[in-house]
Design a protein around this motif. Structure first.
Motif, PDB file in Angstrom:
ATOM      1  N   GLU A 117      31.945  39.144  31.662  1.00 55.54           N
ATOM      2  CA  GLU A 117      32.087  40.802  31.954  1.00 55.54           C
ATOM      3  C   GLU A 117      31.191  40.889  33.280  1.00 55.54           C
ATOM      4  N   ASP A 118      30.082  40.251  33.391  1.00 54.97           N
ATOM      5  CA  ASP A 118      29.291  40.538  34.448  1.00 54.97           C
ATOM      6  C   ASP A 118      29.833  39.704  35.480  1.00 54.97           C
ATOM      7  N   LEU A 119      30.322  38.405  35.389  1.00 56.61           N
ATOM      8  CA  LEU A 119      31.104  37.706  36.388  1.00 56.61           C
ATOM      9  C   LEU A 119      32.397  38.672  36.954  1.00 56.61           C
ATOM     10  N   ASP A 120      33.301  39.267  36.309  1.00 56.50           N
ATOM     11  CA  ASP A 120      34.382  40.231  36.638  1.00 56.50           C
ATOM     12  C   ASP A 120      33.747  41.277  37.419  1.00 56.50           C
ATOM     13  N   ALA A 121      32.619  41.773  37.074  1.00 57.60           N
ATOM     14  CA  ALA A 121      32.254  43.100  37.682  1.00 57.60           C
ATOM     15  C   ALA A 121      31.544  42.544  39.137  1.00 57.60           C
ATOM     16  N   LEU A 122      31.057  41.312  39.280  1.00 54.75           N
ATOM     17  CA  LEU A 122      30.438  40.917  40.265  1.00 54.75           C
ATOM     18  C   LEU A 122      31.751  40.461  41.279  1.00 54.75           C
ATOM     19  N   GLY A 160      34.478  41.763  41.183  1.00 54.59           N
ATOM     20  CA  GLY A 160      35.634  42.918  41.189  1.00 54.59           C
ATOM     21  C   GLY A 160      36.970  42.736  40.760  1.00 54.59           C
ATOM     22  N   TRP A 161      36.715  41.590  39.671  1.00 53.81           N
ATOM     23  CA  TRP A 161      38.135  41.232  39.050  1.00 53.81           C
ATOM     24  C   TRP A 161      38.342  42.576  37.919  1.00 53.81           C
ATOM     25  N   LYS A 162      39.509  42.775  37.416  1.00 50.24           N
ATOM     26  CA  LYS A 162      39.846  43.551  36.171  1.00 50.24           C
ATOM     27  C   LYS A 162      40.680  42.728  35.526  1.00 50.24           C
ATOM     28  N   ARG A 163      40.182  42.403  34.175  1.00 52.13           N
ATOM     29  CA  ARG A 163      41.026  41.995  33.154  1.00 52.13           C
ATOM     30  C   ARG A 163      41.975  42.835  32.439  1.00 52.13           C
ATOM     31  N   SER A 164      43.256  42.051  32.385  1.00 49.64           N
ATOM     32  CA  SER A 164      44.333  42.795  31.610  1.00 49.64           C
ATOM     33  C   SER A 164      43.997  42.768  30.231  1.00 49.64           C
ATOM     34  N   PRO A 165      44.303  44.167  29.758  1.00 49.82           N
ATOM     35  CA  PRO A 165      44.036  44.341  28.092  1.00 49.82           C
ATOM     36  C   PRO A 165      44.598  43.186  27.239  1.00 49.82           C
ATOM     37  N   GLU A 166      44.349  42.832  26.432  1.00 47.75           N
ATOM     38  CA  GLU A 166      44.964  41.796  25.546  1.00 47.75           C
ATOM     39  C   GLU A 166      45.864  42.426  24.412  1.00 47.75           C
TER      40      GLU A 166
END
Length: 109
Positions: free
Chosen positions: A96-101, A103-109
């Motif tokens: 989640e920190d890597l995504d925030a860094l 700027g990626w957004k994960r799709s809800p599973e």
């Protein structure tokens, strides 16, 4: 080992011909600097081993470890070791920190 505690380890490491790389000679000429670098290496490695497991300390010790190993990469010729350690340290970054860094957004599973 006693050489790490006394501060002699860096002296021997930077003077072994088989490990010599791009060395800034003035940096390694005084015993006080070599002892300080040996102690700093020892404390950073201890901090990584203990601090990486605590979320509050994790990114600080990862940063310190990467700086240490980039310094070793520049000064010592030990093929692949520094790169492997840096990649392993980055493996402790939470997704989640890597995504925030990045700027990626994960799709809800």
């Amino acid at each position: 080992s006693p050489m790490w505690v006394s501060g002699e380890s860096m002296y021997y490491a930077v003077r072994l011909v088989q490990f010599k790389n791009h060395v800034i000679p003035a940096l390694f000429n005084t015993p006080e600097r070599l002892q300080a670098m040996t102690q700093a290496t020892l404390w950073v490695e201890i901090a990584i081993g203990l601090g990486i497991w605590f979320t509050e300390l994790r990114y600080g010790v990862i940063f310190a470890g990467i700086l240490l190993h980039v310094g070793l990469l520049i000064t010592l010729k030990i093929p692949m070791f520094q790169w492997i350690v840096i990649v392993l340290l980055l493996g402790f970054v939470l997704p989640e920190d890597l995504d925030a860094l990045l700027g990626w957004k994960r799709s809800p599973e």
